[in-house]
Enzyme design. Structure first.
Site, mmCIF file in Angstrom:
data_model
loop_
_atom_site.group_PDB
_atom_site.id
_atom_site.type_symbol
_atom_site.label_atom_id
_atom_site.label_comp_id
_atom_site.label_asym_id
_atom_site.label_seq_id
_atom_site.Cartn_x
_atom_site.Cartn_y
_atom_site.Cartn_z
ATOM 1 N N CYS A 32 -11.151 7.117 -0.941
ATOM 2 C CA CYS A 32 -11.277 6.012 -1.896
ATOM 3 C C CYS A 32 -12.731 5.621 -2.102
ATOM 4 C CB CYS A 32 -10.557 4.775 -1.345
ATOM 5 S SG CYS A 32 -8.769 4.875 -1.396
ATOM 6 N N CYS A 36 -11.730 -0.003 -3.618
ATOM 7 C CA CYS A 36 -10.287 0.212 -3.831
ATOM 8 C C CYS A 36 -9.452 -0.907 -3.209
ATOM 9 C CB CYS A 36 -9.850 1.546 -3.240
ATOM 10 S SG CYS A 36 -8.116 1.916 -3.604
ATOM 11 N N CYS A 63 -7.677 9.257 -4.277
ATOM 12 C CA CYS A 63 -6.704 8.174 -4.445
ATOM 13 C C CYS A 63 -6.328 8.052 -5.917
ATOM 14 C CB CYS A 63 -7.351 6.880 -3.976
ATOM 15 S SG CYS A 63 -6.446 5.382 -4.352
ATOM 16 N N CYS A 66 -7.880 4.332 -7.323
ATOM 17 C CA CYS A 66 -9.301 4.056 -7.610
ATOM 18 C C CYS A 66 -10.061 5.273 -8.150
ATOM 19 C CB CYS A 66 -9.998 3.496 -6.376
ATOM 20 S SG CYS A 66 -10.210 4.684 -5.032
HETATM 21 ZN ZN LIG Z 1 -8.317 4.147 -3.627
#
Ligand SMILES: [Zn+2]
Length: 181
Positions: A32, A36, A63, A66
């Site tokens: 991330c 995030c 992810c 994000c």
């Molecule tokens: Zn994330």
């Protein structure tokens, strides 16, 4: 090594830290941006990377929330992440809400994407993975049905037996006897 500032940036979803580093979470295999809004990971599960490329080279997947690699995460890639999570966590209680938390997405959205890609729900896949693992243990160990049920994430041996019979047309005991005979 993670500095106190970096850890604080992760905990507070600090957008000003974005671009300075990325963090992977070893328990989920996902990485991330600091900003995030996914659940704050455990400190000992965090691994830092200078770039998204470095995180991916280390085997982490971006992810879906994000988008740390700057690109949209495709449904197919997210489903692969979810399948990995199921294979890693099948022995634990894994309701949809928990799976969604691990996979960084809302439960209903996760279910929708997963079903659109695979034609079945993630919980169906979870049950299949548990049953496959149970089959393996029935054939390769002398563990009792009860212990196998526990090891494979079934709440009780009765429920395990019911699921097994539904899937394979025989009880775990019958399966073991016939395969060995
Ligand atoms: Zn994330």
């Amino acid at each position: 090594m993670m500095t106190t500032e970096q850890w604080r940036a992760i905990q507070t979803n600090d957008a000003t830290a974005d671009g300075q580093f990325f963090y992977g979470v070893t328990s989920t295999g996902i990485f991330c941006r600091p900003s995030c809004h996914s659940r704050v990971p455990r400190h000992e599960h965090v691994q830092l990377f200078p770039t998204a490329t470095a995180a991916m080279a280390a085997g982490f997947r971006p992810c879906k929330r994000c988008r740390p690699a700057g690109l949209a995460v495709t449904s197919a890639s997210w489903v692969a992440t979810i399948d990995d999570l199921i294979k890693t966590h099948y022995a634990e209680p894994l309701p949809l809400a928990k799976l969604a938390q691990l996979a960084h997405g809302a439960p209903s959205y996760l279910q929708h994407v997963y079903r659109a890609e695979t034609g079945q729900t993630p919980l169906t896949t979870l049950k299949q993975v548990r049953l496959q693992q149970a089959q393996l243990l029935l054939l390769t160990t002398t563990l009792s049905s009860k212990v196998i049920a526990q090891k494979c994430g079934f709440q009780s041996s009765a429920y395990f037996s019911t699921c097994f019979k539904q899937q394979f047309g025989q009880t775990p005991r019958q399966y073991r006897l016939r395969q060995k005979g």
